[in-house]
Design a protein around this motif. Structure first.
Motif, short mmCIF file in Angstrom:
data_model
loop_
_atom_site.label_atom_id
_atom_site.label_comp_id
_atom_site.label_asym_id
_atom_site.label_seq_id
_atom_site.Cartn_x
_atom_site.Cartn_y
_atom_site.Cartn_z
N SER A 58 -60.46 -18.95 -42.73
CA SER A 58 -59.23 -18.54 -42.04
C SER A 58 -58.35 -19.75 -41.71
O SER A 58 -57.12 -19.69 -41.86
CB SER A 58 -59.57 -17.78 -40.76
OG SER A 58 -60.25 -18.62 -39.84
N TRP A 59 -58.97 -20.86 -41.29
CA TRP A 59 -58.18 -22.07 -41.05
C TRP A 59 -57.51 -22.55 -42.35
O TRP A 59 -56.34 -22.93 -42.34
CB TRP A 59 -59.07 -23.19 -40.51
CG TRP A 59 -59.71 -22.88 -39.19
CD1 TRP A 59 -59.27 -21.98 -38.26
CD2 TRP A 59 -60.91 -23.46 -38.69
NE1 TRP A 59 -60.12 -21.96 -37.18
CE2 TRP A 59 -61.14 -22.86 -37.41
CE3 TRP A 59 -61.82 -24.41 -39.16
CZ2 TRP A 59 -62.23 -23.20 -36.63
CZ3 TRP A 59 -62.89 -24.76 -38.38
CH2 TRP A 59 -63.10 -24.16 -37.12
N LEU A 60 -58.28 -22.50 -43.42
CA LEU A 60 -57.74 -22.96 -44.70
C LEU A 60 -56.61 -22.05 -45.20
O LEU A 60 -55.58 -22.52 -45.70
CB LEU A 60 -58.86 -23.04 -45.73
CG LEU A 60 -58.50 -23.57 -47.12
CD1 LEU A 60 -57.99 -25.01 -47.02
CD2 LEU A 60 -59.70 -23.48 -48.06
N PHE A 61 -56.79 -20.75 -45.04
CA PHE A 61 -55.79 -19.80 -45.51
C PHE A 61 -54.46 -19.99 -44.78
O PHE A 61 -53.38 -20.11 -45.41
CB PHE A 61 -56.30 -18.37 -45.32
CG PHE A 61 -55.29 -17.31 -45.62
CD1 PHE A 61 -54.94 -17.01 -46.92
CD2 PHE A 61 -54.65 -16.62 -44.58
CE1 PHE A 61 -53.99 -16.03 -47.20
CE2 PHE A 61 -53.72 -15.64 -44.85
CZ PHE A 61 -53.38 -15.35 -46.17
N PHE A 62 -54.49 -20.05 -43.46
CA PHE A 62 -53.25 -20.22 -42.71
C PHE A 62 -52.70 -21.64 -42.85
O PHE A 62 -51.46 -21.84 -42.77
CB PHE A 62 -53.47 -19.87 -41.23
CG PHE A 62 -53.60 -18.41 -40.98
CD1 PHE A 62 -52.48 -17.60 -40.95
CD2 PHE A 62 -54.84 -17.83 -40.80
CE1 PHE A 62 -52.59 -16.23 -40.72
CE2 PHE A 62 -54.97 -16.48 -40.56
CZ PHE A 62 -53.84 -15.66 -40.53
N GLY A 63 -53.57 -22.62 -43.09
CA GLY A 63 -53.09 -23.97 -43.36
C GLY A 63 -52.27 -24.02 -44.64
O GLY A 63 -51.24 -24.71 -44.71
N ILE A 64 -52.73 -23.29 -45.66
CA ILE A 64 -51.96 -23.22 -46.92
C ILE A 64 -50.61 -22.56 -46.68
O ILE A 64 -49.57 -23.00 -47.22
CB ILE A 64 -52.78 -22.46 -47.99
CG1 ILE A 64 -54.03 -23.27 -48.38
CG2 ILE A 64 -51.93 -22.18 -49.21
CD1 ILE A 64 -54.96 -22.54 -49.31
N LEU A 65 -50.59 -21.51 -45.84
CA LEU A 65 -49.32 -20.85 -45.55
C LEU A 65 -48.33 -21.79 -44.86
O LEU A 65 -47.14 -21.84 -45.20
CB LEU A 65 -49.55 -19.60 -44.70
CG LEU A 65 -50.29 -18.43 -45.37
CD1 LEU A 65 -50.42 -17.26 -44.39
CD2 LEU A 65 -49.58 -17.99 -46.64
N PHE A 66 -48.82 -22.54 -43.89
CA PHE A 66 -47.94 -23.48 -43.20
C PHE A 66 -47.47 -24.60 -44.13
O PHE A 66 -46.33 -25.08 -44.02
CB PHE A 66 -48.64 -24.06 -41.97
CG PHE A 66 -48.85 -23.06 -40.86
CD1 PHE A 66 -47.79 -22.34 -40.35
CD2 PHE A 66 -50.11 -22.83 -40.34
CE1 PHE A 66 -47.97 -21.42 -39.33
CE2 PHE A 66 -50.31 -21.93 -39.33
CZ PHE A 66 -49.24 -21.20 -38.82
N TRP A 67 -48.33 -25.01 -45.05
CA TRP A 67 -47.94 -26.04 -46.01
C TRP A 67 -46.86 -25.52 -46.96
O TRP A 67 -45.90 -26.22 -47.28
CB TRP A 67 -49.17 -26.49 -46.79
CG TRP A 67 -48.90 -27.59 -47.78
CD1 TRP A 67 -48.35 -28.81 -47.53
CD2 TRP A 67 -49.15 -27.54 -49.19
NE1 TRP A 67 -48.26 -29.55 -48.67
CE2 TRP A 67 -48.74 -28.79 -49.72
CE3 TRP A 67 -49.69 -26.58 -50.04
CZ2 TRP A 67 -48.84 -29.08 -51.08
CZ3 TRP A 67 -49.79 -26.89 -51.38
CH2 TRP A 67 -49.38 -28.12 -51.89
N VAL A 68 -47.00 -24.26 -47.39
CA VAL A 68 -45.98 -23.65 -48.25
C VAL A 68 -44.65 -23.52 -47.49
O VAL A 68 -43.56 -23.76 -48.05
CB VAL A 68 -46.46 -22.28 -48.76
CG1 VAL A 68 -45.32 -21.54 -49.46
CG2 VAL A 68 -47.65 -22.45 -49.68
N ILE A 69 -44.72 -23.16 -46.19
CA ILE A 69 -43.50 -23.06 -45.40
C ILE A 69 -42.83 -24.43 -45.27
O ILE A 69 -41.59 -24.56 -45.37
CB ILE A 69 -43.83 -22.47 -44.02
CG1 ILE A 69 -44.22 -21.00 -44.15
CG2 ILE A 69 -42.63 -22.61 -43.07
CD1 ILE A 69 -44.69 -20.38 -42.86
N ALA A 70 -43.63 -25.47 -45.08
CA ALA A 70 -43.07 -26.82 -44.99
C ALA A 70 -42.43 -27.25 -46.31
O ALA A 70 -41.38 -27.90 -46.32
CB ALA A 70 -44.16 -27.80 -44.56
N LEU A 71 -43.06 -26.89 -47.43
CA LEU A 71 -42.46 -27.21 -48.72
C LEU A 71 -41.15 -26.46 -48.93
O LEU A 71 -40.16 -27.03 -49.42
CB LEU A 71 -43.44 -26.86 -49.84
CG LEU A 71 -44.63 -27.81 -50.07
CD1 LEU A 71 -45.57 -27.25 -51.13
CD2 LEU A 71 -44.13 -29.20 -50.48
#
Length: 418
Positions: free
Chosen positions: A78-91
């Motif tokens: 779950s940490w990894l999944f939402f971390g990827i989402l925040f990284w995509v938002i930052a990109l």
């Protein structure tokens, strides 16, 4: 007062089961000694779907190491999944390429920073370097979803952990049965009995004992029929404050009524006994089970008394929980025993005549020898001081003091009532 001398024996060795062709390994036991069923299911329709549908019970029944692995993966993924989402938002917002733009999440300029922000958000750590801004509504929605999901994961993990620690199998380990069942005389009748005890200081609210005779018949085609016969138990509702002996009177209607000692040695069945009770501490309903094969049913044995009367309390010696004493019991079936007893009472009943008063017939030595089988065995209870250690063997039968005679009669009546 004369007390009958008993021989103390301890039977704790494992005895293999028997079949018509000889010994049978314990893997063919229907119910194992610890109470688990020796049954394996195959070709269950939609088996995996059933386990997934009842996921809570599935996780409660799995082993602890598997449960820890599943829970650790649920958090990390779950940490990894939402971390990827925040990284995509930052990109998408350009936070990584242009540090001067107003970011959606402060101090998230790489995937590592996005993963750490996800971990801090879900665990509510909040170090103070990274935080949400008001620039991106979709980032705010993702944080809200992650917070709600973290509450569900925490509730699920805590509930399953508590359910596993309060499992009935764990409590069942502190409620035990005797290693052997015994057949003896009680109140002039043949009884089958076994012992159950609670090893904890805080005992049970109430309990109910049950017993069944389980027989399995294998046909030439390979089909196996399993039949169950209920046994009637005397006083099956028990408050288990002290170890209790449970009795089944072998009378007409009992599956053991026509079974002699020789028949018992050749028999192929299992005596499955259970004790269903409510825990005093948690209020949860539990059940403890075990089984006895014919070789584990001792003919002509009596459980040793393990309760001593102290100055201020009753004292229980669990060293005597599995120990038995040899007594004289005829090797005939309960049916033959009752027929002989009725014939004996009819033959020696007093006859009335008009010219003389009724007289009791004199008993021959052989008659006295038969009468001793019809009397229940005498058991002594010893009065001990609280400062003295509890003896681990049967009390001496040579002491005939007035105090012991006073204690013998009430405790014999109590033993017969139990």
């Amino acid at each position: 007062m004369h007390h009958r001398q008993y021989t103390s024996v301890s039977r704790t060795d494992e005895i293999p089961m028997k079949t018509e062709n000889g010994p049978r390994p314990n893997k063919y036991r229907y119910v194992r000694k610890e109470g688990s069923s020796n049954i394996m299911f195959r070709h269950v329709p939609e088996e995996r779907l059933l386990f997934v549908t009842d996921i809570f019970t599935t996780l409660v029944e799995i082993r602890w190491r598997v449960m820890f692995l599943i829970f650790a993966l649920s958090y990390i993924l779950s940490w990894l999944f939402f971390g990827i989402l925040f990284w995509v938002i930052a990109l998408a917002n350009g936070d990584i390429k242009d540090p001067n733009t107003e970011p959606c999440v402060f101090e998230v300029r790489s995937f590592t920073a996005a993963f750490l922000f996800s971990l801090e958000t879900q665990t509510t750590i909040g170090y103070g370097f990274r935080g949400m801004s008001e620039n991106c509504m979709h980032a705010i929605i993702i944080v809200t979803i992650q917070d709600v999901m973290s509450c569900f994961i925490d509730t699920f993990v805590i509930g399953i952990a508590v359910a596993k620690m309060a499992s009935a199998r764990k409590r069942a380990q502190t409620v035990g049965f005797s290693n052997r069942a015994v057949i003896n005389l009680r109140n002039g009748y043949i009884y089958l009995s076994w012992r159950v005890g609670d090893f904890r200081r805080y005992h049970l609210v109430e309990g109910t004992a049950t017993a069944q005779i389980v027989r399995s018949t294998m046909h030439a085609t390979g089909r196996v029929d399993v039949t169950y016969e209920d046994l009637v138990i005397q006083q099956k509702d028990i408050i288990l404050a002290t170890p209790t002996t449970i009795y089944h009177k072998i009378e007409p209607g009992s599956p053991l009524y026509s079974m002699t000692y020789a028949d018992l040695q050749r028999a192929d069945f299992e005596l499955v006994v259970s004790f269903t009770y409510t825990d005093d501490s948690t209020g949860i309903l539990h059940q403890t089970r075990t089984s006895y094969t014919p070789n584990e049913i001792l003919w002509g044995q009596l459980f040793q008394e393990m309760i001593r009367v102290g100055r201020k309390s009753y004292r229980v010696d669990y060293n005597l929980f599995h120990r038995t004493e040899k007594i004289h019991v005829p090797l005939v079936s309960a049916k033959e025993f009752e027929e002989k007893k009725q014939l004996q009472l009819t033959r020696h009943s007093p006859r009335h005549s008009p010219s003389s008063s009724p007289r009791l017939p004199s008993q021959s030595p052989s008659q006295d020898h038969r009468d001793k089988y019809l009397k229940p065995p005498m058991v002594k209870v010893e009065l001990v001081s609280d400062s003295q250690p509890i003896p681990s063997v049967a009390p001496s039968q040579s002491d005939n003091s007035q105090d012991q005679e006073t204690l013998t009669q009430p405790n014999n009546q109590s033993s017969e009532e139990n």
